[in-house]
Write a protein that holds these residues in place. Structure first.
Motif, PDB file in Angstrom:
ATOM      1  N   LYS A 154       0.827  -1.213   0.000  1.00 10.98           N
ATOM      2  CA  LYS A 154       0.000   0.000   0.000  1.00 10.98           C
ATOM      3  C   LYS A 154       0.862   1.266   0.000  1.00 10.98           C
ATOM      4  N   ARG A 155       1.983   1.206   0.645  1.00 10.82           N
ATOM      5  CA  ARG A 155       2.866   2.375   0.703  1.00 10.82           C
ATOM      6  C   ARG A 155       3.391   2.679  -0.695  1.00 10.82           C
ATOM      7  N   VAL A 156       3.304   3.951  -1.090  1.00  2.79           N
ATOM      8  CA  VAL A 156       3.659   4.333  -2.460  1.00  2.79           C
ATOM      9  C   VAL A 156       5.022   5.028  -2.493  1.00  2.79           C
ATOM     10  N   TYR A 157       5.499   5.286  -3.706  1.00  4.44           N
ATOM     11  CA  TYR A 157       6.799   5.936  -3.874  1.00  4.44           C
ATOM     12  C   TYR A 157       6.809   7.338  -3.244  1.00  4.44           C
ATOM     13  N   ALA A 158       5.788   8.140  -3.519  1.00  4.74           N
ATOM     14  CA  ALA A 158       5.805   9.528  -3.046  1.00  4.74           C
ATOM     15  C   ALA A 158       4.386   9.996  -2.736  1.00  4.74           C
ATOM     16  N   ASN A 159       4.047   9.975  -1.467  1.00  3.95           N
ATOM     17  CA  ASN A 159       2.731  10.412  -1.008  1.00  3.95           C
ATOM     18  C   ASN A 159       2.761  11.908  -0.731  1.00  3.95           C
ATOM     19  N   GLU A 160       1.721  12.607  -1.150  1.00  2.00           N
ATOM     20  CA  GLU A 160       1.637  14.055  -0.938  1.00  2.00           C
ATOM     21  C   GLU A 160       1.784  14.437   0.531  1.00  2.00           C
ATOM     22  N   LYS A 161       1.278  13.603   1.435  1.00  2.00           N
ATOM     23  CA  LYS A 161       1.313  13.909   2.857  1.00  2.00           C
ATOM     24  C   LYS A 161       2.721  13.814   3.445  1.00  2.00           C
ATOM     25  N   GLU A 162       3.621  13.161   2.740  1.00  2.00           N
ATOM     26  CA  GLU A 162       4.977  12.952   3.256  1.00  2.00           C
ATOM     27  C   GLU A 162       6.027  13.816   2.559  1.00  2.00           C
ATOM     28  N   LYS A 163       5.629  14.619   1.613  1.00  2.00           N
ATOM     29  CA  LYS A 163       6.589  15.354   0.802  1.00  2.00           C
ATOM     30  C   LYS A 163       7.334  16.404   1.619  1.00  2.00           C
ATOM     31  N   ASP A 164       8.549  16.715   1.168  1.00  2.00           N
ATOM     32  CA  ASP A 164       9.341  17.760   1.797  1.00  2.00           C
ATOM     33  C   ASP A 164       9.151  19.072   1.046  1.00  2.00           C
ATOM     34  N   ALA A 165       9.988  20.058   1.345  1.00  2.00           N
ATOM     35  CA  ALA A 165       9.847  21.378   0.726  1.00  2.00           C
ATOM     36  C   ALA A 165      10.079  21.341  -0.777  1.00  2.00           C
ATOM     37  N   ALA A 166      10.768  20.321  -1.253  1.00  2.00           N
ATOM     38  CA  ALA A 166      11.029  20.175  -2.689  1.00  2.00           C
ATOM     39  C   ALA A 166      10.030  19.249  -3.361  1.00  2.00           C
ATOM     40  N   ASN A 167       8.902  18.975  -2.691  1.00  2.00           N
ATOM     41  CA  ASN A 167       7.850  18.118  -3.249  1.00  2.00           C
ATOM     42  C   ASN A 167       8.345  16.720  -3.582  1.00  2.00           C
ATOM     43  N   SER A 168       9.206  16.197  -2.732  1.00  2.00           N
ATOM     44  CA  SER A 168       9.763  14.865  -2.949  1.00  2.00           C
ATOM     45  C   SER A 168       9.721  14.051  -1.660  1.00  2.00           C
ATOM     46  N   VAL A 169       9.826  12.738  -1.815  1.00  6.91           N
ATOM     47  CA  VAL A 169       9.802  11.817  -0.679  1.00  6.91           C
ATOM     48  C   VAL A 169      10.991  10.871  -0.781  1.00  6.91           C
TER      49      VAL A 169
END
Length: 278
Positions: free
Chosen positions: A205-220
């Motif tokens: 279920k865990r994805v590559y890059a979830n919006e809720k986990e992103k940093d200031a550069a929109n990355s996870v």
């Protein structure tokens, strides 16, 4: 009148078919419509030589404008084909690798992986971001910090020349040297493959890059089992085409551009197929 219209239609179809018969080329397949075809090889240096010449600037996180005519000749190893590598390409020449920063989307349409290019460096800037060697122009962020970043699209078009196509073969990443400072310095920015690893916390279920986990550069950042997240991560933009795909739960090989942020490896997957599950 209906018969006249019918014959006109037949004539038009015949003319169209005649125009398409025989051998014909797809426009632009050699890339000559992009870049600056007036550039000639006059003072080509290797990427390794360039990084050695500006080693102090790169290690300090600064940048400097290249004043003298100087060129790189290398092969594109990574682009924005699925949105994870943003406004930059990876470039290698057999002696080393470097990131070229360009304020332009859809780079994969011009600069395919395997495309060899000649880059005129005069008037461009060389430096680093997080000690990752880069070519571009200066940028100052909201905090007042300056570093080399994306050059304007029009400027880039004047500074490169399309050449032919070559292979872009990944190097094998040596996991035993994941924290070796010399290994990081020598190989950062290179197209490599890490083999036989698993994603930490992958559960289907865990994805590559979830919006809720992103940093200031929109990355996870995602860690790999058995390797410290301070040493190596798989970094994915929330804008990547595969951002919401579940992380593979099994053993995988991961290919990508292995950049650095200080002493942490950041694997930038170019497209979803760069991850192969056993």
């Amino acid at each position: 009148m209906k018969h006249i219209h019918y014959y006109i239609l037949l004539l038009a179809c015949g003319l169209l078919t005649a125009c398409m018969d025989g051998d014909w080329d797809i426009p632009g397949t050699d890339g000559s419509e992009f870049g600056n075809q007036a550039i000639t090889e006059t003072n080509v240096v290797t990427i390794s030589q360039l990084k050695k010449q500006y080693a102090g600037i790169i290690s300090s996180g600064g940048y400097v404008q290249i004043k003298e005519p100087m060129q790189l000749k290398g092969v594109v190893t990574g682009n924005d084909i699925q949105g994870n590598i943003y406004n930059q390409i990876g470039l290698e020449d057999g002696t080393g690798s470097i990131i070229v920063c360009i304020a332009q989307g859809g780079l994969y349409g011009q600069l395919q992986v395997g495309r060899e290019i000649l880059v005129e460096l005069k008037d461009l800037y060389v430096g680093s971001y997080g000690e990752q060697p880069e070519i571009g122009t200066p940028y100052t962020n909201k905090s007042g910090n300056s570093y080399v970043s994306r050059m304007p699209r029009a400027l880039w078009q004047q500074h490169f020349k399309m050449l032919g196509m070559k292979s872009a073969t990944p190097f094998e990443f040596d996991v035993t040297k994941v924290s070796d400072a010399d290994y990081i310095k020598e190989n950062c920015g290179r197209l490599m493959t890490i083999r036989g690893v698993k994603f930490q916390g992958a559960n289907g279920k865990r994805v590559y890059a979830n919006e809720k986990e992103k940093d200031a550069a929109n990355s996870v950042n995602r860690s790999l089992q058995g390797i410290s997240g301070n040493a190596l991560v798989v970094r994915t933009s929330t804008y990547a085409d595969f951002a919401n795909k579940p992380l593979p739960t099994g053993t995988v090989d991961i290919t990508g551009i292995f950049t650095r942020y200080r002493n942490t490896w950041q694997i930038l997957i170019r497209e979803e197929s760069d991850v192969t599950e056993y």
